[in-house]
Design an enzyme around this catalytic site. Structure first.
Site, mmCIF file in Angstrom:
data_model
loop_
_atom_site.group_PDB
_atom_site.id
_atom_site.type_symbol
_atom_site.label_atom_id
_atom_site.label_comp_id
_atom_site.label_asym_id
_atom_site.label_seq_id
_atom_site.Cartn_x
_atom_site.Cartn_y
_atom_site.Cartn_z
ATOM 1 N N LYS A 138 0.828 -1.237 -0.116
ATOM 2 C CA LYS A 138 -0.284 -0.078 -0.011
ATOM 3 C C LYS A 138 0.759 1.585 0.543
ATOM 4 C CE LYS A 138 -4.528 -2.079 1.703
ATOM 5 N NZ LYS A 138 -4.023 -3.585 1.377
ATOM 6 N N GLY A 144 -8.901 -7.165 2.609
ATOM 7 C CA GLY A 144 -9.819 -7.753 2.667
ATOM 8 C C GLY A 144 -10.191 -7.180 3.864
ATOM 9 N N LYS A 180 -17.980 -6.942 0.343
ATOM 10 C CA LYS A 180 -19.184 -5.969 -0.178
ATOM 11 C C LYS A 180 -19.798 -6.730 -0.340
ATOM 12 C CE LYS A 180 -14.950 -4.215 -3.031
ATOM 13 N NZ LYS A 180 -14.108 -4.485 -4.327
ATOM 14 N N GLU A 211 -9.229 1.835 -6.818
ATOM 15 C CA GLU A 211 -10.113 1.624 -5.843
ATOM 16 C C GLU A 211 -10.273 3.131 -5.142
ATOM 17 O OE1 GLU A 211 -11.163 -0.500 -3.097
ATOM 18 O OE2 GLU A 211 -11.017 -2.526 -4.979
ATOM 19 N N ARG A 258 -5.912 -8.092 -10.538
ATOM 20 C CA ARG A 258 -6.565 -9.285 -10.720
ATOM 21 C C ARG A 258 -8.676 -8.599 -11.071
ATOM 22 N NH1 ARG A 258 -10.469 -9.295 -6.491
ATOM 23 N NH2 ARG A 258 -9.938 -8.086 -4.230
#
Length: 443
Positions: free
Chosen positions: A116, A164, A237, A275, A291
């Site tokens: 990140k 996640g 999600k 995102e 991905r």
């Protein structure tokens, strides 16, 4: 030329890739665990090979077994699906080194974006707006205190190598920082074998948006519009829609152009997603998913482009046939994730059909849901001319679902879709907590 693909995944995504292989006249080989021997993907594939025991650690995370299976079954390429090893740079490199084609980004791109801190640096270099945060991984508690003072509370700690929702801690005051930092580092080490964490300002009620991209690594990058993924439970999600009901045309154009520019700077190859978090009238880069994503059908329906087909073509070093002018996103699409809330045997399974309804699943009557894997068992995706009609189509589709033998989240999904905030389009990532809490209060 790819003539045979090993699918290193399970469940609905394995079925999805097998279907793509059949469409393209490519031989499919499914790698499966002992727990998945009787699953739909195994039966549908041209060949199947067992790669280990029932747990992910014994099978779907065993890169050596997967590569050996691909070689023994004379495959040309490996498709990693989603999750498991799909964003593992070491696995992608091992696939490349073995002489096989990895259907995804280059291993060095995955390595860069998997961190990140480095991903934020790349985004900043490409001119994308980022939330205030640490420039490097947090060194120690004193560094964390100083950085938090500069950013301003509340802050969020994130595993640098993670995702996640794991390795994440929200901190609202300095008194809680030490314990939260220790927990975040411990969880990061446990899940990602790397205890590095970084810090960002925590946005209280943002929207979670993402731009779907295709890039051939030769200079052509296409965006397929945005998806709104703000309905989440514990950072996972639940509902995804396109287009987002809150973006105006100018912000949509700016966000998509930013995403394209980042992929051009990276020399990205394959499908991927950038995102963003939307806070009021501003959006900020969050991360890249290097991905295919679970919610990719939403973008397929509004754009008319098959993302798995495109992945396979790009992996063969083919340039994209289209330009951005050829891509027209129209209509409305919504995906509803059906999750199992218990393990067991499905005694009855009836999925919806009819106009404008797509179902991606591996369920059948008699299917056994193993306790070893992710709870996602089906995705119901609808397409409609507009959002108002789309919500009614989805409720019709959910009303047709009959799953007996295990508990699912279907009733919760109906509540979310019919809730006033969702129907109005004005909600944030805390929608699930608010709607379900209100329902429990009424009960």
């Amino acid at each position: 030329m790819i003539e045979s693909i090993l699918i290193a995944n399970r469940g609905e995504i394995a079925v999805r890739v097998v279907r793509a292989c059949k469409d393209l006249g490519i031989r499919s080989v499914v790698a499966y665990s002992t727990a998945d021997k009787e699953t739909l993907a195994v039966r549908m594939a041209d060949q199947a090979v067992c790669i280990g025991g029932p747990t992910s650690k014994e099978s779907y995370l065993q890169s050596r077994n997967i590569i050996m299976a691909a070689c023994l079954t004379r495959c040309d390429a490996i498709h990693p699906g989603v999750g498991f090893l799909s964003e593992n740079a070491a696995f992608a490199k091992a696939v490349e080194d073995s002489g096989l084609i990895f259907i995804g980004p280059k291993s060095e791109t995955i390595a860069l974006l998997g961190n990140k801190v480095q991903a934020r640096k790349a985004a900043l270099k490409a001119g994308l707006p980022i939330t205030p945060g640490s420039k490097e991984a947090i060194v120690d508690l004193e560094d964390a205190k100083q950085t938090a003072k500069q950013i301003g509370y509340p802050i969020i700690l994130k595993a640098a190598a993670g995702g996640g929702g794991r390795g994440m801690r929200i901190v609202r005051k300095e008194a809680d920082l030490a314990a939260s930092l220790a927990l975040a580092k411990k969880e990061a080490l446990l899940f990602f074998a790397d205890d590095s964490v970084h810090m960002e300002r925590y946005l209280e009620q943002p929207r979670h948006l993402e731009v779907q991209l295709l890039s051939d690594g030769k200079g052509t990058v296409l965006h397929l519009g945005e998806r709104d993924c703000s309905v989440q439970k514990n950072h996972q999600k639940l509902l995804e829609e396109s287009p987002s009901p809150v973006l105006n045309d100018s912000m949509r154009k700016a966000m998509c152009n930013d995403a394209v520019r980042l992929f051009q700077e990276l020399g990205y190859r394959s499908a991927g997603t950038v995102e963003f978090l939307l806070d009021g009238g501003a959006y900020y880069f969050m991360e890249v998913n290097a991905r295919l994503q679970v919610e990719h059908p939403v973008s397929e329906l509004v754009s008319g482009i098959d993302l798995v087909h495109a992945q396979i073509e790009i992996a063969q070093d083919k340039a994209l046939r289209n330009t951005q002018d050829d891509v027209t996103c129209k209509g409305y699409s919504l995906e509803c994730r059906i999750n199992a809330l218990s393990a067991g045997t499905i005694t009855t399974c009836t999925m919806p059909s009819g106009p404008h309804v797509r179902v991606d699943t591996y369920l059948e009557s008699g299917s056994v849901l193993s306790p070893y894997y992710d709870s996602l068992i089906a995705k119901i995706i609808i397409y409609a001319p507009n959002r108002e009609i789309g919500l009614r189509v989805m409720l019709r589709a959910l009303g047709e679902v009959v799953i007996e033998g295990v508990k699912t989240n279907i009733e919760e999904q109906k509540l979310l879709i019919q809730s006033r905030p969702f129907t109005s389009g004005r909600f944030s990532t805390d929608l699930y907590a608010k709607v379900i809490a209100q329902e429990k209060h009424h009960d």
